[in-house]
Design a protein around this motif. Structure first.
Motif, mmCIF file in Angstrom:
data_model
loop_
_atom_site.group_PDB
_atom_site.id
_atom_site.type_symbol
_atom_site.label_atom_id
_atom_site.label_comp_id
_atom_site.label_asym_id
_atom_site.label_seq_id
_atom_site.Cartn_x
_atom_site.Cartn_y
_atom_site.Cartn_z
ATOM 1 N N VAL A 1 42.756 41.661 16.884
ATOM 2 C CA VAL A 1 42.622 41.045 15.555
ATOM 3 C C VAL A 1 42.799 39.547 15.701
ATOM 4 C CG1 VAL A 1 43.435 41.008 13.184
ATOM 5 C CG2 VAL A 1 43.566 43.137 14.498
ATOM 6 N N THR A 2 41.699 38.817 15.497
ATOM 7 C CA THR A 2 41.662 37.368 15.741
ATOM 8 C C THR A 2 41.519 36.607 14.445
ATOM 9 O OG1 THR A 2 40.531 37.741 17.859
ATOM 10 C CG2 THR A 2 40.421 35.519 16.947
ATOM 11 N N THR A 3 42.172 35.472 14.354
ATOM 12 C CA THR A 3 41.830 34.492 13.330
ATOM 13 C C THR A 3 41.586 33.149 13.999
ATOM 14 O OG1 THR A 3 42.454 33.430 11.240
ATOM 15 C CG2 THR A 3 44.219 33.819 12.815
ATOM 16 N N GLU A 4 40.604 32.440 13.490
ATOM 17 C CA GLU A 4 40.422 31.050 13.877
ATOM 18 C C GLU A 4 41.369 30.191 13.051
ATOM 19 O OE1 GLU A 4 35.797 30.770 15.318
ATOM 20 O OE2 GLU A 4 36.216 30.424 13.189
ATOM 21 N N ALA A 5 41.644 28.997 13.554
ATOM 22 C CA ALA A 5 42.523 28.083 12.825
ATOM 23 C C ALA A 5 42.286 26.662 13.302
ATOM 24 C CB ALA A 5 43.991 28.453 13.033
ATOM 25 N N ASN A 6 42.391 25.734 12.391
ATOM 26 C CA ASN A 6 42.493 24.338 12.793
ATOM 27 C C ASN A 6 43.959 24.045 13.088
ATOM 28 O OD1 ASN A 6 39.834 23.467 12.778
ATOM 29 N ND2 ASN A 6 39.864 22.930 10.601
ATOM 30 N N PRO A 7 44.231 23.214 14.076
ATOM 31 C CA PRO A 7 45.631 23.006 14.477
ATOM 32 C C PRO A 7 46.539 22.522 13.362
ATOM 33 C CG PRO A 7 44.144 22.138 16.140
ATOM 34 C CD PRO A 7 43.289 22.502 14.962
ATOM 35 N N GLU A 8 45.977 21.708 12.447
ATOM 36 C CA GLU A 8 46.823 21.157 11.386
ATOM 37 C C GLU A 8 47.041 22.141 10.248
ATOM 38 O OE1 GLU A 8 42.609 20.132 10.169
ATOM 39 O OE2 GLU A 8 43.760 20.377 12.028
ATOM 40 N N SER A 9 46.356 23.294 10.289
ATOM 41 C CA SER A 9 46.441 24.252 9.179
ATOM 42 C C SER A 9 47.469 25.350 9.423
ATOM 43 C CB SER A 9 45.067 24.881 8.933
ATOM 44 O OG SER A 9 44.705 25.731 10.006
#
Length: 407
Positions: free
Chosen positions: A125-133
């Motif tokens: 189970v993967t989620t993408e993310a921006n580092p600042e989020s």
């Protein structure tokens, strides 16, 4: 999804699939993709189906988004009916910036997928993310909710490169977020890199690779910068403010990535992806690359079930309106012919370290494969064993090799 959508036939208003597609669902694996179209700001190089608050206006909201996705999930359950997949093996939440949604909403979506079809015991189970989020607290919430893998958009540690790409995070934030994700208990952590940005020096990319290794992640994706029409970056290049990417520079960067990552214990398993161990490979992407089935939830999301591929309307408002009216959000679909399926198999499997079975090719393709061995583009031992496997030089010219194999 980036790019121009192909033409296709209309999707029935109830989303119904041909019986032949439903009969084979999940035979080659089944996953769920969830598209979250929200971004805090638009990066200059991005042409994905994403929207800032200003671009959306009052037409759609983050607050109601999870409920809208759950409405499509309920429709998907009705469409598959008495032929659901055996288990959901992978879930991938992408965007956009999924972590702009509250962790509770991401947890609700995952729980609903589990209740609808059931998650495999070892589901990725993967989620993408921006580092600042993300924060240490939000990462712990996501891990507790069942997310096992996170993919962070790093792109570069060079401030000048980040500025050209319109990235908001500081040079060190991505690696810090990766360490926080590891500390939160994520099984697998990926960092994304982009190379070949105008103004990037060899030492900039070397520093990015050094920081990736130091962060202790077990997966790295590295992509050459692609300048897409309609983006701010493309406009700047047309005006002469920035030079266009250089293919020779991109090749040098790729070789640098292979050298540094190999020395650090990573192995390539797809042309743009490296993993420390087989278990660290992204199983969801492998599902795409090996012809599996998946249902794509969200505006602009693509799906594939039993040889039928369809895609949703792109704008979040239109997507929500269709579901509110009890209609499928599908815009159009296509039923792949045997030739189209074979072409896609060649295009995708050749990019994998496991390679392509040569018996998929026709006579002309097998002749081209033999030429590619002679030219040092395909590995001779694998060819002798009946598979087409790219050499390092072949990886640099992968698109050209595919074109030769599909005359």
């Amino acid at each position: 999804m980036p790019g121009v959508l192909p033409a296709g036939e209309p999707v029935p208003t109830d989303g119904a699939l041909p019986a032949s597609a439903r009969a084979s669902v999940g035979d080659r694996g089944f996953g769920v993709y969830v598209h979250v179209p929200f971004c805090a700001s638009r990066c200059g190089y991005c042409d994905f189906n994403t929207y800032t608050a200003e671009e959306l206006g009052g037409g759609a909201s983050r607050e109601s988004y999870a409920d809208t996705v759950l409405a499509e999930l309920a429709l998907a359950a009705r469409v598959l009916g008495d032929r659901p997949p055996r288990r959901v093996e992978t879930v991938f939440v992408g965007g956009g910036t999924p972590t702009l949604l509250p962790a509770d909403d991401l947890a609700r979506i995952l729980d609903a997928i589990d209740r609808t079809w059931g998650l495999a015991e070892d589901a990725e189970v993967t989620t993408e993310a921006n580092p600042e989020s993300v924060t240490p607290a939000s990462l712990k919430e996501l891990r507790a909710a069942g997310y096992t893998r996170i993919s962070l958009g790093m792109q570069s540690v060079a401030p000048g490169v980040l500025a050209v790409l319109d990235r908001r995070h500081s040079a060190g934030r991505a690696t810090a977020a990766a360490i926080e994700a590891r500390d939160a208990g994520f099984d697998h952590v990926n960092l994304d890199l982009i190379y070949g940005t105008p103004g990037e020096r060899p030492e900039d990319f070397a520093a990015s690779l050094e920081q990736v290794v130091a962060a202790g992640v077990d997966h790295v994706s590295a992509y050459a910068l692609i300048v897409e029409d309609g983006t701010r970056l493309a406009a700047r290049m047309r005006r002469g403010e920035l030079p266009y990417p250089d293919d020779d520079v991109a090749a040098d960067r790729y070789l640098a990535a292979e050298s540094a990552l190999d020395a650090a214990g990573f192995s390539w398993y797809e042309v743009s992806n490296w993993a420390r161990t087989p278990s660290a490979r992204c199983r969801h992407n492998l599902l795409y690359w090996t012809g599996g089935d998946w249902w794509g939830l969200g505006p602009g999301a693509h799906s594939h079930v039993g040889g039928v591929r369809w895609w949703n309307v792109k704008h979040p408002t239109a997507y929500a309106q269709r579901l509110a009216a009890g209609r499928s959000p599908g815009l159009a679909r296509e039923v792949l012919t045997a030739d189209e399926a074979r072409m896609e198999e060649v295009m995708l499997r050749l990019r994998l370290a496991g390679g392509l079975p040569l018996d998929v090719l026709d006579d002309a393709g097998r002749t081209a494969a033999a030429r590619a061995v002679a030219d040092g583009l395909l590995a001779a031992p694998a060819h002798a064993a009946g598979r087409g496997v790219l050499t390092l030089r072949g990886r640099l010219l992968a698109d050209a090799v595919v074109r030769d194999l599909l005359p």
